[in-house]
Design a protein around this motif. Structure first.
Motif, short mmCIF file in Angstrom:
data_model
loop_
_atom_site.label_atom_id
_atom_site.label_comp_id
_atom_site.label_asym_id
_atom_site.label_seq_id
_atom_site.Cartn_x
_atom_site.Cartn_y
_atom_site.Cartn_z
N ILE A 5 0.82 -1.21 0.00
CA ILE A 5 0.00 0.00 0.00
C ILE A 5 0.87 1.28 0.00
CG2 ILE A 5 -0.31 0.09 2.53
CD1 ILE A 5 -3.13 0.79 0.08
N GLU A 7 3.72 1.64 -1.47
CA GLU A 7 4.20 1.86 -2.85
C GLU A 7 3.07 2.45 -3.70
OE1 GLU A 7 6.19 -0.71 -6.42
OE2 GLU A 7 6.25 -1.55 -4.40
N ALA A 8 1.86 1.92 -3.46
CA ALA A 8 0.70 2.44 -4.20
C ALA A 8 0.48 3.92 -3.90
CB ALA A 8 -0.55 1.64 -3.83
N LEU A 9 0.65 4.27 -2.63
CA LEU A 9 0.49 5.68 -2.22
C LEU A 9 1.53 6.57 -2.88
CD1 LEU A 9 -0.41 5.59 1.58
CD2 LEU A 9 -1.63 6.85 -0.18
N ILE A 11 3.10 5.99 -5.68
CA ILE A 11 2.79 6.12 -7.11
C ILE A 11 1.62 7.07 -7.32
CG2 ILE A 11 1.89 4.84 -9.12
CD1 ILE A 11 3.65 2.50 -8.24
N PHE B 109 -6.00 7.69 -8.81
CA PHE B 109 -4.88 7.36 -7.92
C PHE B 109 -5.37 6.88 -6.55
CE2 PHE B 109 -3.39 10.21 -11.24
CZ PHE B 109 -2.39 9.41 -11.77
N LEU B 112 -6.35 3.34 -7.05
CA LEU B 112 -5.16 2.50 -7.15
C LEU B 112 -4.76 2.00 -5.75
CD1 LEU B 112 -2.72 1.49 -8.91
CD2 LEU B 112 -1.60 3.62 -8.29
N CYS B 113 -4.77 2.93 -4.80
CA CYS B 113 -4.42 2.56 -3.42
C CYS B 113 -5.49 1.61 -2.85
CB CYS B 113 -4.33 3.80 -2.53
SG CYS B 113 -3.11 4.97 -3.09
N SER B 116 -5.18 -1.85 -4.28
CA SER B 116 -4.02 -2.53 -3.69
C SER B 116 -4.37 -3.03 -2.30
CB SER B 116 -2.83 -1.58 -3.58
OG SER B 116 -2.56 -1.03 -4.81
N PHE B 117 -5.12 -2.19 -1.58
CA PHE B 117 -5.54 -2.55 -0.23
C PHE B 117 -6.39 -3.82 -0.24
CE2 PHE B 117 -8.72 -2.22 3.18
CZ PHE B 117 -7.88 -2.17 4.29
N PHE B 362 4.02 3.56 -15.61
CA PHE B 362 4.42 3.11 -14.28
C PHE B 362 4.41 1.59 -14.19
CE2 PHE B 362 2.91 7.27 -12.23
CZ PHE B 362 4.20 7.73 -12.05
N PHE B 363 3.31 1.00 -14.64
CA PHE B 363 3.11 -0.42 -14.34
C PHE B 363 3.74 -1.36 -15.37
CE2 PHE B 363 0.23 1.84 -11.68
CZ PHE B 363 0.57 1.29 -10.46
#
Lengths: 112, 368
Positions: A5, A7-9, A11, B109, B112-113, B116-117, B362-363
């Protein structure tokens, strides 16, 4: 592969900053582009005689001598000549202007 | 009779659920007129591919292979039509509106977080996040390029929420603004934009985005190509074709092709519902981000901005601009915000493509 998380933040923050930055660059470029194009168009307009340009200015040429412009520009002078011609009902070809002068404030106050 | 019996026996509950979902999409398209050009083909396609022993599934899958899996042709060609439809003049007269387009990408964005969470894989989280771009073709392009396993729910979420903009955005906007703020009038200083500027704009944008986010150049390039056709002034018939015939044709195929990914066994998963939820969150955060930026800017500006126009920064064009305009009129029937909100809306279109390109950059680099 999963993403932590943090790293996600990171980015996410970088991403939104980059998008902002690119759009700021584009906004500045649009402003510059508009200014440059406007300047170029003005230059082109000056170089090429506009077909619809008022003709009174050449009328002064008819008098075989230059009109002396004091404190005024050609455009204003052309307008004044056209107005005088219209108001006096005398065709521009028959009018002769010696000079057109911008009056200062004291002269304007003449009707005190 | 035997065939009928065999077919009836092949019906499964998940398929019936998909018929219901298809029916709901068709209902929303017809009765509520929500993005009918896409929701109707998608809804019908969902029923078509979920019929037991459906012979249509392979045909639609073939369309998917050609139009989406193979170099994302459909979304890209659709962008030519969209580019031809967009008039960038309101943006060119007030380039500062660009910032709202950026702010309304917060949703991408944030999501995105959030993705991921929830433990989604890297490529899937990035693809889900792009729902926040509120831009169907960009969502498809990014999800496909990143080989996401959730292409169907992403496409469904992206298009459904775009259709639901008139329902999703107003409560969020009202929640973030006061009545007085919603009443702020904005003067439209319509300056004439020269033809040269309009022609150079798509070329320069393509070049800049191509340099900064090369992965997005296909998207922005096709969008701007469509716009150049519109603005050049010598291709009026091509512009008309791109705006109407081409866009309509691709939309028909795109809608039904998306449905190929809506087979019950692949679609009806918990993850799908999480993605639909995350998509909604993305739209909400986009709206919130745009409005908040306007409110922050108002702290420093002499001539106040109606913060609602920030919400039009999501690229659902031109729906979100219309929503903002309508909300403005609701508060004050002499408050015409359309030109401002359209300017923000088209900047959102550019911003979403750039954000999509960045996500790709990025990815692909990190793990894609």
């Amino acid at each position: 592969m999963k993403m932590p998380i943090t790293e996600a933040l990171t980015i996410a923050v970088i991403g939104i900053c980059v998008v902002m930055m690119i759009l700021a660059i584009i906004a500045v470029l649009i402003i510059l582009l508009s200014k440059v194009i406007r300047a170029i168009e003005k230059l082109i307009a000056k170089k090429t005689p506009a077909p619809a340009a008022p003709q009174p200015v050449p009328a002064a040429v008819v008098t075989d001598r230059e009109v002396e412009l004091i404190g005024t520009d050609e455009k204003t002078a052309a307008v004044i000549m056209a107005i005088v011609s219209k108001k006096s009902d005398i065709p521009l070809e028959k009018l002769s202007f010696k000079s057109i002068r911008l009056m200062d404030n004291d002269e304007k106050g003449g009707n005190k | 009779m035997e065939v009928l019996y065999e077919t009836l026996l092949a019906i499964t509950w998940p398929q019936v659920a998909m018929w219901a979902i298809g029916g709901l999409l068709i209902y929303l398209a017809i009765a509520k007129e929500m993005e009918p050009t896409l929701l109707l083909p998608m809804g019908f396609g969902a029923i078509l591919v979920n019929l037991p022993l459906s012979g249509a599934a392979s045909v639609i899958e073939h369309l998917f292979d050609i139009g989406i899996a193979g170099h994302e042709l459909f979304p890209l060609i659709l962008f030519i039509g969209i580019g031809a439809m967009i008039d960038f003049e309101p943006l060119l007269t007030n380039p500062k509106l660009m910032f709202f387009g950026a702010a309304a990408q917060f949703g991408i964005f944030f999501t995105l977080c959030a993705a991921s969470f929830f433990g989604f894989e890297l490529n899937d989280a990035a693809s889900i996040a792009i729902i926040g771009a509120a831009d169907g073709p960009t969502s498809i392009f990014v999800a496909q390029e990143l080989n996401s396993n959730y292409l169907a729910p992403i496409m469904v979420a992206a298009y459904s929420y775009m259709a639901l903009v008139p329902i999703v955005q107003p409560p969020i906007i009202k929640l973030c603004t006061t009545k007085a703020e919603r009443k702020i009038r904005m003067v439209y200083k319509g300056k004439a934009v020269s033809k040269r500027t309009k022609i150079l704009f798509p070329i320069i944008i393509t070049a800049i985005v191509g340099l900064v986010a090369p992965d997005a150049v296909a998207l922005i390039g096709f969008l701007m190509f469509g716009n150049l056709i519109r603005e050049c002034g010598v291709l009026n018939s091509l512009s008309e074709t791109a705006q109407k015939v081409l866009a309509n044709l691709i939309t028909i195929f795109l809608g039904i092709t998306i449905a190929s990914q809506m087979k019950a066994d692949e679609f009806l998963k918990v993850d799908t519902f999480i993605i639909l939820g995350l998509g909604l969150v993305a739209f909400v955060v986009d709206t919130f981000g745009g409005v908040m930026l306007a409110k922050i800017m108002n702290l420093f500006l002499k001539e106040k901005i109606n913060p609602m126009i920030g919400a039009a920064g999501i690229s659902a064009f031109p729906m979100s601009a219309r929503v903002v305009h309508k909300l403005g009129l609701e508060e004050d029937n002499q408050n015409f915000l359309l030109m401002h909100s359209i300017g923000v809306n088209v900047s959102g279109q550019v911003a979403s493509v750039i954000a999509g390109g960045l996500i790709l950059a990025f990815f692909r680099g990190i793990g894609g």
